[in-house]
Design a protein around this motif. Structure first.
Motif, PDB file in Angstrom:
ATOM      1  N   VAL A 171     -27.303  18.411 -18.996  1.00 26.28           N
ATOM      2  CA  VAL A 171     -25.949  18.122 -19.261  1.00 26.28           C
ATOM      3  C   VAL A 171     -25.291  17.292 -17.889  1.00 26.28           C
ATOM      4  N   ASN A 172     -24.936  16.090 -18.138  1.00 27.50           N
ATOM      5  CA  ASN A 172     -24.025  15.603 -17.057  1.00 27.50           C
ATOM      6  C   ASN A 172     -22.728  15.986 -17.076  1.00 27.50           C
ATOM      7  N   SER A 173     -22.045  15.760 -18.268  1.00 22.39           N
ATOM      8  CA  SER A 173     -20.689  16.387 -18.482  1.00 22.39           C
ATOM      9  C   SER A 173     -20.643  16.994 -19.900  1.00 22.39           C
ATOM     10  N   GLY A 174     -19.724  17.924 -19.948  1.00 22.62           N
ATOM     11  CA  GLY A 174     -19.446  18.501 -21.429  1.00 22.62           C
ATOM     12  C   GLY A 174     -20.082  19.816 -21.278  1.00 22.62           C
ATOM     13  N   LEU A 175     -19.994  20.349 -22.520  1.00 20.13           N
ATOM     14  CA  LEU A 175     -20.666  21.623 -22.810  1.00 20.13           C
ATOM     15  C   LEU A 175     -21.430  21.614 -24.152  1.00 20.13           C
ATOM     16  N   LEU A 176     -22.422  22.454 -24.008  1.00 22.17           N
ATOM     17  CA  LEU A 176     -23.506  22.778 -25.133  1.00 22.17           C
ATOM     18  C   LEU A 176     -23.611  24.334 -25.353  1.00 22.17           C
ATOM     19  N   ARG A 177     -24.098  24.602 -26.502  1.00 16.56           N
ATOM     20  CA  ARG A 177     -24.479  26.082 -26.599  1.00 16.56           C
ATOM     21  C   ARG A 177     -25.766  26.032 -27.601  1.00 16.56           C
ATOM     22  N   GLU A 236     -33.270   9.073 -21.417  1.00 17.99           N
ATOM     23  CA  GLU A 236     -32.120   8.207 -22.361  1.00 17.99           C
ATOM     24  C   GLU A 236     -30.787   9.225 -21.976  1.00 17.99           C
ATOM     25  N   THR A 237     -29.795   8.482 -21.781  1.00 16.40           N
ATOM     26  CA  THR A 237     -28.579   8.915 -21.492  1.00 16.40           C
ATOM     27  C   THR A 237     -27.702   8.653 -23.038  1.00 16.40           C
ATOM     28  N   HIS A 238     -27.291   9.679 -23.407  1.00 18.69           N
ATOM     29  CA  HIS A 238     -26.409   9.503 -24.554  1.00 18.69           C
ATOM     30  C   HIS A 238     -24.878  10.175 -24.568  1.00 18.69           C
ATOM     31  N   HIS A 239     -23.960   9.832 -25.344  1.00 15.33           N
ATOM     32  CA  HIS A 239     -22.802  10.361 -25.272  1.00 15.33           C
ATOM     33  C   HIS A 239     -22.667  10.895 -26.582  1.00 15.33           C
ATOM     34  N   PHE A 240     -22.005  12.513 -26.782  1.00 14.17           N
ATOM     35  CA  PHE A 240     -22.043  12.765 -28.115  1.00 14.17           C
ATOM     36  C   PHE A 240     -20.527  13.544 -28.095  1.00 14.17           C
ATOM     37  N   LYS A 241     -20.189  13.534 -29.632  1.00 18.02           N
ATOM     38  CA  LYS A 241     -18.575  14.080 -29.592  1.00 18.02           C
ATOM     39  C   LYS A 241     -18.980  15.676 -29.874  1.00 18.02           C
ATOM     40  N   ALA A 242     -17.892  16.224 -29.665  1.00 13.93           N
ATOM     41  CA  ALA A 242     -17.999  17.852 -29.840  1.00 13.93           C
ATOM     42  C   ALA A 242     -18.457  18.065 -31.480  1.00 13.93           C
ATOM     43  N   LYS A 243     -18.885  19.218 -31.596  1.00 14.59           N
ATOM     44  CA  LYS A 243     -19.422  19.776 -32.982  1.00 14.59           C
ATOM     45  C   LYS A 243     -20.897  19.080 -33.240  1.00 14.59           C
ATOM     46  N   GLN A 294     -25.785  22.827 -30.108  1.00 12.74           N
ATOM     47  CA  GLN A 294     -24.722  22.161 -30.549  1.00 12.74           C
ATOM     48  C   GLN A 294     -23.985  21.683 -29.239  1.00 12.74           C
ATOM     49  N   VAL A 295     -23.091  20.442 -29.507  1.00 14.95           N
ATOM     50  CA  VAL A 295     -22.064  20.196 -28.567  1.00 14.95           C
ATOM     51  C   VAL A 295     -20.688  20.793 -28.807  1.00 14.95           C
ATOM     52  N   LEU A 296     -20.117  21.508 -27.804  1.00 13.29           N
ATOM     53  CA  LEU A 296     -19.028  22.123 -27.747  1.00 13.29           C
ATOM     54  C   LEU A 296     -17.734  21.445 -27.588  1.00 13.29           C
ATOM     55  N   GLU A 297     -17.960  20.350 -26.486  1.00 13.79           N
ATOM     56  CA  GLU A 297     -16.921  19.301 -26.050  1.00 13.79           C
ATOM     57  C   GLU A 297     -17.793  18.164 -25.747  1.00 13.79           C
ATOM     58  N   ASP A 298     -17.008  16.935 -26.004  1.00 13.67           N
ATOM     59  CA  ASP A 298     -17.413  15.988 -25.688  1.00 13.67           C
ATOM     60  C   ASP A 298     -18.618  15.687 -24.530  1.00 13.67           C
ATOM     61  N   ALA A 299     -19.651  15.296 -24.769  1.00 15.95           N
ATOM     62  CA  ALA A 299     -20.775  15.299 -23.663  1.00 15.95           C
ATOM     63  C   ALA A 299     -21.437  14.025 -23.542  1.00 15.95           C
ATOM     64  N   GLU A 300     -21.828  14.131 -22.091  1.00 16.45           N
ATOM     65  CA  GLU A 300     -22.908  13.121 -21.806  1.00 16.45           C
ATOM     66  C   GLU A 300     -24.079  13.703 -21.485  1.00 16.45           C
ATOM     67  N   LYS A 308     -13.062  27.582 -21.347  1.00 15.33           N
ATOM     68  CA  LYS A 308     -13.716  26.164 -22.085  1.00 15.33           C
ATOM     69  C   LYS A 308     -14.502  26.658 -23.562  1.00 15.33           C
ATOM     70  N   VAL A 309     -14.921  28.102 -23.363  1.00 18.55           N
ATOM     71  CA  VAL A 309     -15.789  28.482 -24.788  1.00 18.55           C
ATOM     72  C   VAL A 309     -14.720  29.157 -25.645  1.00 18.55           C
ATOM     73  N   PRO A 310     -14.736  28.936 -26.978  1.00 21.27           N
ATOM     74  CA  PRO A 310     -14.075  29.901 -27.973  1.00 21.27           C
ATOM     75  C   PRO A 310     -14.337  31.333 -27.782  1.00 21.27           C
ATOM     76  N   GLN A 311     -13.335  32.227 -27.938  1.00 19.10           N
ATOM     77  CA  GLN A 311     -13.546  33.700 -27.779  1.00 19.10           C
ATOM     78  C   GLN A 311     -14.607  34.133 -28.758  1.00 19.10           C
ATOM     79  N   LYS A 312     -14.723  33.713 -29.863  1.00 15.70           N
ATOM     80  CA  LYS A 312     -15.812  34.186 -30.819  1.00 15.70           C
ATOM     81  C   LYS A 312     -16.913  33.913 -30.270  1.00 15.70           C
ATOM     82  N   GLN A 313     -17.438  32.893 -29.606  1.00 15.16           N
ATOM     83  CA  GLN A 313     -18.711  32.593 -29.180  1.00 15.16           C
ATOM     84  C   GLN A 313     -18.881  33.187 -27.923  1.00 15.16           C
TER      85      GLN A 313
END
Length: 191
Positions: free
Chosen positions: A50-56, A27-34, A95-101, A164-169
């Motif tokens: 991850v098709n697009s976006g960034l996770l951690r 299944e393909t889903h779109h998720f918002k950051a955070k 967690q989704v760091l930036e909007d992702a597919e 793309k990734v916050p420095q603290k991460q």
């Protein structure tokens, strides 16, 4: 070609019929950051591509300090491998760091695919082996390299993540405080 099918084709060849069957079990889903896709303490029942976006993936210790285990950008897989394989509650958040597919593959459908398309077991074995090698290399780097050397290696391997990734991460991933990371980054930029 679909990005996930391109990813698979790096290791095994699927017929058009097998590709269609594989895609029918995802299944393909779109998720918002955070967005939190998995909470620590839950049993992981899915793998994420991850098709697009960034996770951690990360853990929070008893002192409420985050420890980043991994990042996943376009074309990468991410999951709580311990929980997914053992079907026991895990200790990771995803967690989704930036909007992702994201392409979601349930463990149940993965097992069905292993029966229907046995060569997919080889594909996921290769992914697991590559993950094990990467984690072992990271562990050895953490034991034997200085923080500066670990940061330089991170920059050379994952230069696309630096912006793309916050420095603290990134600091958490490297095992240093955000303050030390800031000084280290400034020093490296002056070189």
């Amino acid at each position: 070609m679909n990005l996930i099918l391109e990813n698979i084709s790096k290791h095994i060849n699927l017929t058009l019929q097998e590709q269609e069957l594989f895609l029918s079990k995802t299944e393909t889903h779109h998720f918002k950051a955070k967005t939190i896709l998995l909470n620590a303490g839950e049993v992981c029942k899915t793998s994420y591509f991850v098709n697009s976006g960034l996770l951690r993936s990360f853990n929070i210790n008893d002192n409420i300090v985050e420890h980043v285990l991994s990042f996943a950008c376009s074309g990468w897989w991410i999951s709580d491998m311990y929980s997914l394989l053992s079907q026991k509650p895990g200790n990771l958040f995803i967690q989704v760091l930036e909007d992702a597919e994201i392409v979601v593959l349930s463990k149940e459908n993965q097992e069905i695919l292993f029966q229907e398309i046995p060569k997919l077991e080889r594909f996921f074995r290769i992914l697991t082996e590559n993950s094990l090698v990467a984690y072992q290399e990271r562990l050895m780097d953490n034991l034997s390299l200085s923080a500066d050397e670990r940061f330089e290696k991170f920059c050379s391997k994952h230069h696309d993540l630096i912006q793309k990734v916050p420095q603290k991460q990134i600091a958490s991933y490297l095992g240093v405080t955000p303050e030390f990371f800031s000084k280290m980054k400034s020093k490296l930029l002056r070189k």
